[in-house]
Motif scaffolding. Sequence first.
Motif, PDB file in Angstrom:
ATOM      1  N   ALA A  31       0.830  -1.211   0.000  1.00 36.51           N
ATOM      2  CA  ALA A  31       0.000   0.000   0.000  1.00 36.51           C
ATOM      3  C   ALA A  31       0.862   1.258   0.000  1.00 36.51           C
ATOM      4  CB  ALA A  31      -0.934  -0.005   1.205  1.00 36.51           C
ATOM      5  N   ILE A  32       1.925   1.246   0.771  1.00 33.20           N
ATOM      6  CA  ILE A  32       2.814   2.414   0.843  1.00 33.20           C
ATOM      7  C   ILE A  32       3.504   2.644  -0.497  1.00 33.20           C
ATOM      8  CG2 ILE A  32       4.951   3.273   1.877  1.00 33.20           C
ATOM      9  CD1 ILE A  32       3.940   1.855   4.514  1.00 33.20           C
ATOM     10  N   ARG A  33       4.033   1.575  -1.088  1.00 35.94           N
ATOM     11  CA  ARG A  33       4.762   1.706  -2.362  1.00 35.94           C
ATOM     12  C   ARG A  33       3.870   2.157  -3.508  1.00 35.94           C
ATOM     13  NH1 ARG A  33       6.550  -2.596  -4.679  1.00 35.94           N
ATOM     14  NH2 ARG A  33       5.588  -4.116  -3.343  1.00 35.94           N
ATOM     15  N   HIS A  34       2.588   1.813  -3.452  1.00 32.78           N
ATOM     16  CA  HIS A  34       1.700   2.121  -4.575  1.00 32.78           C
ATOM     17  C   HIS A  34       0.713   3.250  -4.278  1.00 32.78           C
ATOM     18  CE1 HIS A  34       3.259  -1.149  -6.965  1.00 32.78           C
ATOM     19  NE2 HIS A  34       3.199  -1.910  -5.890  1.00 32.78           N
ATOM     20  N   SER A  35       0.924   3.957  -3.170  1.00 31.16           N
ATOM     21  CA  SER A  35       0.051   5.084  -2.829  1.00 31.16           C
ATOM     22  C   SER A  35       0.456   6.326  -3.594  1.00 31.16           C
ATOM     23  CB  SER A  35       0.143   5.400  -1.332  1.00 31.16           C
ATOM     24  OG  SER A  35      -0.566   4.477  -0.594  1.00 31.16           O
ATOM     25  N   LYS A  36      -0.528   7.144  -3.836  1.00 36.22           N
ATOM     26  CA  LYS A  36      -0.260   8.457  -4.416  1.00 36.22           C
ATOM     27  C   LYS A  36       0.437   9.286  -3.338  1.00 36.22           C
ATOM     28  CE  LYS A  36      -3.635   8.164  -7.887  1.00 36.22           C
ATOM     29  NZ  LYS A  36      -3.145   8.101  -9.198  1.00 36.22           N
ATOM     30  N   SER A  37       1.314  10.209  -3.746  1.00 38.10           N
ATOM     31  CA  SER A  37       2.068  10.994  -2.776  1.00 38.10           C
ATOM     32  C   SER A  37       1.136  11.789  -1.875  1.00 38.10           C
ATOM     33  CB  SER A  37       3.041  11.926  -3.481  1.00 38.10           C
ATOM     34  OG  SER A  37       2.341  12.861  -4.265  1.00 38.10           O
ATOM     35  N   GLN A  38       1.542  11.945  -0.639  1.00 40.25           N
ATOM     36  CA  GLN A  38       0.781  12.650   0.391  1.00 40.25           C
ATOM     37  C   GLN A  38      -0.622  12.069   0.557  1.00 40.25           C
ATOM     38  OE1 GLN A  38       1.076  16.821  -0.569  1.00 40.25           O
ATOM     39  NE2 GLN A  38       3.123  16.920   0.286  1.00 40.25           N
ATOM     40  N   GLY A  39      -0.727  10.775   0.407  1.00 42.31           N
ATOM     41  CA  GLY A  39      -2.011  10.104   0.562  1.00 42.31           C
ATOM     42  C   GLY A  39      -2.147   9.484   1.933  1.00 42.31           C
ATOM     43  N   GLU A  40      -3.113   8.591   2.039  1.00 39.45           N
ATOM     44  CA  GLU A  40      -3.384   7.899   3.289  1.00 39.45           C
ATOM     45  C   GLU A  40      -3.460   6.405   3.036  1.00 39.45           C
ATOM     46  OE1 GLU A  40      -6.431   9.676   5.946  1.00 39.45           O
ATOM     47  OE2 GLU A  40      -6.762  11.019   4.244  1.00 39.45           O
ATOM     48  N   VAL A  41      -3.044   5.651   4.031  1.00 38.27           N
ATOM     49  CA  VAL A  41      -3.226   4.207   4.040  1.00 38.27           C
ATOM     50  C   VAL A  41      -4.131   3.916   5.221  1.00 38.27           C
ATOM     51  CG1 VAL A  41      -2.098   1.971   4.364  1.00 38.27           C
ATOM     52  CG2 VAL A  41      -0.990   3.728   2.960  1.00 38.27           C
ATOM     53  N   TYR A  42      -5.128   3.078   4.983  1.00 38.31           N
ATOM     54  CA  TYR A  42      -6.101   2.754   6.007  1.00 38.31           C
ATOM     55  C   TYR A  42      -6.048   1.257   6.275  1.00 38.31           C
ATOM     56  CZ  TYR A  42     -10.608   2.405   8.366  1.00 38.31           C
ATOM     57  OH  TYR A  42     -11.601   2.151   9.275  1.00 38.31           O
ATOM     58  N   LEU A  43      -5.859   0.882   7.537  1.00 39.21           N
ATOM     59  CA  LEU A  43      -5.816  -0.518   7.934  1.00 39.21           C
ATOM     60  C   LEU A  43      -6.930  -0.755   8.942  1.00 39.21           C
ATOM     61  CD1 LEU A  43      -2.947  -2.816   8.720  1.00 39.21           C
ATOM     62  CD2 LEU A  43      -4.570  -2.386  10.560  1.00 39.21           C
ATOM     63  N   SER A  44      -7.716  -1.786   8.705  1.00 38.48           N
ATOM     64  CA  SER A  44      -8.755  -2.139   9.675  1.00 38.48           C
ATOM     65  C   SER A  44      -8.745  -3.638   9.915  1.00 38.48           C
ATOM     66  CB  SER A  44     -10.139  -1.683   9.203  1.00 38.48           C
ATOM     67  OG  SER A  44     -10.556  -2.445   8.092  1.00 38.48           O
ATOM     68  N   LEU A  45      -9.120  -3.997  11.128  1.00 40.20           N
ATOM     69  CA  LEU A  45      -9.287  -5.392  11.504  1.00 40.20           C
ATOM     70  C   LEU A  45     -10.616  -5.486  12.246  1.00 40.20           C
ATOM     71  CD1 LEU A  45      -8.186  -8.297  11.741  1.00 40.20           C
ATOM     72  CD2 LEU A  45      -7.162  -7.576  13.930  1.00 40.20           C
ATOM     73  N   THR A  46     -11.533  -6.257  11.676  1.00 39.53           N
ATOM     74  CA  THR A  46     -12.854  -6.410  12.267  1.00 39.53           C
ATOM     75  C   THR A  46     -13.257  -7.880  12.282  1.00 39.53           C
ATOM     76  OG1 THR A  46     -13.919  -6.069  10.115  1.00 39.53           O
ATOM     77  CG2 THR A  46     -13.640  -4.124  11.514  1.00 39.53           C
ATOM     78  N   ARG A  47     -14.264  -8.161  13.041  1.00 36.55           N
ATOM     79  CA  ARG A  47     -14.862  -9.499  13.042  1.00 36.55           C
ATOM     80  C   ARG A  47     -16.162  -9.387  12.272  1.00 36.55           C
ATOM     81  NH1 ARG A  47     -14.511 -14.114  16.428  1.00 36.55           N
ATOM     82  NH2 ARG A  47     -16.436 -15.321  16.292  1.00 36.55           N
ATOM     83  N   GLU A  48     -16.332 -10.258  11.276  1.00 37.90           N
ATOM     84  CA  GLU A  48     -17.496 -10.161  10.413  1.00 37.90           C
ATOM     85  C   GLU A  48     -17.960 -11.554   9.999  1.00 37.90           C
ATOM     86  OE1 GLU A  48     -17.508  -8.707   5.978  1.00 37.90           O
ATOM     87  OE2 GLU A  48     -17.573  -6.950   7.301  1.00 37.90           O
ATOM     88  N   HIS A  49     -19.158 -11.943  10.417  1.00 35.86           N
ATOM     89  CA  HIS A  49     -19.778 -13.220  10.014  1.00 35.86           C
ATOM     90  C   HIS A  49     -18.854 -14.414  10.254  1.00 35.86           C
ATOM     91  CE1 HIS A  49     -22.893 -10.761   8.257  1.00 35.86           C
ATOM     92  NE2 HIS A  49     -21.995 -10.143   7.508  1.00 35.86           N
ATOM     93  N   GLY A  50     -18.212 -14.455  11.418  1.00 33.82           N
ATOM     94  CA  GLY A  50     -17.362 -15.584  11.768  1.00 33.82           C
ATOM     95  C   GLY A  50     -15.957 -15.520  11.210  1.00 33.82           C
ATOM     96  N   PHE A  51     -15.602 -14.416  10.597  1.00 30.15           N
ATOM     97  CA  PHE A  51     -14.266 -14.246  10.027  1.00 30.15           C
ATOM     98  C   PHE A  51     -13.576 -13.032  10.634  1.00 30.15           C
ATOM     99  CE2 PHE A  51     -16.293 -16.752   6.781  1.00 30.15           C
ATOM    100  CZ  PHE A  51     -15.279 -17.568   6.298  1.00 30.15           C
TER     101      PHE A  51
END
Length: 125
Positions: A31-51
């Motif tokens: 994500a960092i290598r392929h982001s547009k300059s001065q952009g954002e990377v968003y990481l989330s970890l959730t529990r959803e339907h048993g996963f």
Amino acid sequence: LVLNTDIQGDVIIDGNTDQMKQLVSILLDNAIRHSKSQGEVYLSLTREHGFAKLSVINKGDEIEPKQRQRIFERFYRTDTARNSEDKHYGLGLAIAKAIASSHKGHIDVLCYDGLVEFRVKIPAQ
């Protein structure tokens, strides 16, 4: 780049800690290598339907639909002109897929609204 996170506290899987760290590292590096300059990377970890659902999103160029499954193949690169330029050889996403598979999960890539999202789902406890 700015890293934004949203991590739920009750997400538990039965897995290899080192491989999970490697999976997150691969997706963040990508994500960092392929982001547009001065952009954002968003990481989330959730529990959803048993996963457990890990999502890493960045602003970047859309990956063509026909390439979206191929990017998980070993040594596959979408931009052959830069193969040796950045010393990355197309193994990261193949390793990420292997880690997800070895934990009875799967990985997908989605492109929408100028965003690229890598989404991993692994059975949760």
